[in-house]
Design an enzyme around this catalytic site. Structure first.
Site, PDB file in Angstrom:
ATOM      1  CE1 TYR A 176      46.397  21.335  59.386  1.00 33.03           C
ATOM      2  CE2 TYR A 176      44.159  21.825  58.688  1.00 33.03           C
ATOM      3  CZ  TYR A 176      45.127  20.910  59.087  1.00 33.03           C
ATOM      4  OH  TYR A 176      44.808  19.579  59.166  1.00 33.03           O
ATOM      5  CB  CYS A 177      50.962  24.508  56.276  1.00 33.41           C
ATOM      6  SG  CYS A 177      51.605  26.145  56.676  1.00 33.41           S
ATOM      7  NE  ARG A 178      55.823  20.581  56.252  1.00 32.62           N
ATOM      8  CZ  ARG A 178      56.613  20.678  55.175  1.00 32.62           C
ATOM      9  NH1 ARG A 178      57.450  21.702  55.063  1.00 32.62           N
ATOM     10  NH2 ARG A 178      56.546  19.758  54.225  1.00 32.62           N
TER      11      ARG A 178
END
Length: 221
Positions: A176-178
């Protein structure tokens, strides 16, 4: 009937917020700050602008009431003035995606082909509770430190290929990221699958989790 001048003054307040949002670089800074507090220097580097230009944009956002600051020595740290500001940014995504046809083409051009499988948040949280998935945060170290899902392993995207051996073998990895419009998790899954790792990406990210109350407190300035 209400007073016209008073009504105009009220709507001018709403317009003041709308006006500061009409700049792509300021929106990028809001996107970065939805991850947690950051210094001017860190934000300038992440947004690829000069420190003075970045500072001017941040001041404009602060004057509109969207940011707050704190000083630590010689450094000034900015953060969103509330989770409702993150919600405003998230809802702007939704409205734009729904009503502006060009957005989808721009999204695909940035995120790349639809070649990565996604896991929705409900499934991800169930899998985390069961302990049968490795959650991988591929954002920068300052973003991870500001707030992340409990149990997430942090390996920044640029370090991932050199640190593949640190991932537990035989388990699915969910990166996952932003948020939904961040390319990091897409690129991480592409890299992982190239190396034979069973990997998917989270369909949402820190922005959406912050708005939904899923993410632990990201801190304040």
């Amino acid at each position: 009937m209400g007073d016209r001048a008073a009504k105009d003054a009220l709507f001018a307040e709403f317009a003041a917020v709308g006006k500061v949002l009409g700049n792509p670089k300021r929106l990028e800074l809001l996107d970065l700050l939805a991850q947690g507090p950051r210094s001017v220097e860190d934000l300038a580097h992440a947004a690829d602008v000069g420190v003075s230009t970045c500072s001017a944009h941040l001041q404009t956002l602060r004057e509109a009431g969207l940011l707050v600051t704190r000083r630590d020595g010689k450094r000034i740290y900015y953060s969103l003035s509330g989770d409702d500001v993150a919600g405003l940014w998230d809802y702007l995504h939704q409205v734009t995606q729904r009503h502006r046809p060009q957005t989808e083409a721009a999204r695909r051009a940035y995120l790349g082909p639809e070649d990565t499988a996604a896991v929705d948040t409900d499934e991800l949280l169930r899998r985390l509770h069961a302990g049968d998935v490795t959650l991988l945060d591929v954002r920068t170290a300052p973003e991870y430190a500001a707030g992340h899902l409990p149990g997430a392993v942090h390996i920044a995207l640029e370090e991932l290929e050199q640190r593949l051996s640190e991932l537990p073998p035989g388990r699915e990895v969910v990166a996952y990221c932003r948020g939904q419009y961040c390319v990091l998790a897409h690129d991480a899954v592409r890299l992982l699958t190239t190396h034979g790792v069973n990997a998917r990406r989270a369909s949402q990210g820190v922005l959406e989790w912050r708005v939904a109350g899923v993410l632990p407190d990201t801190g304040a300035a």
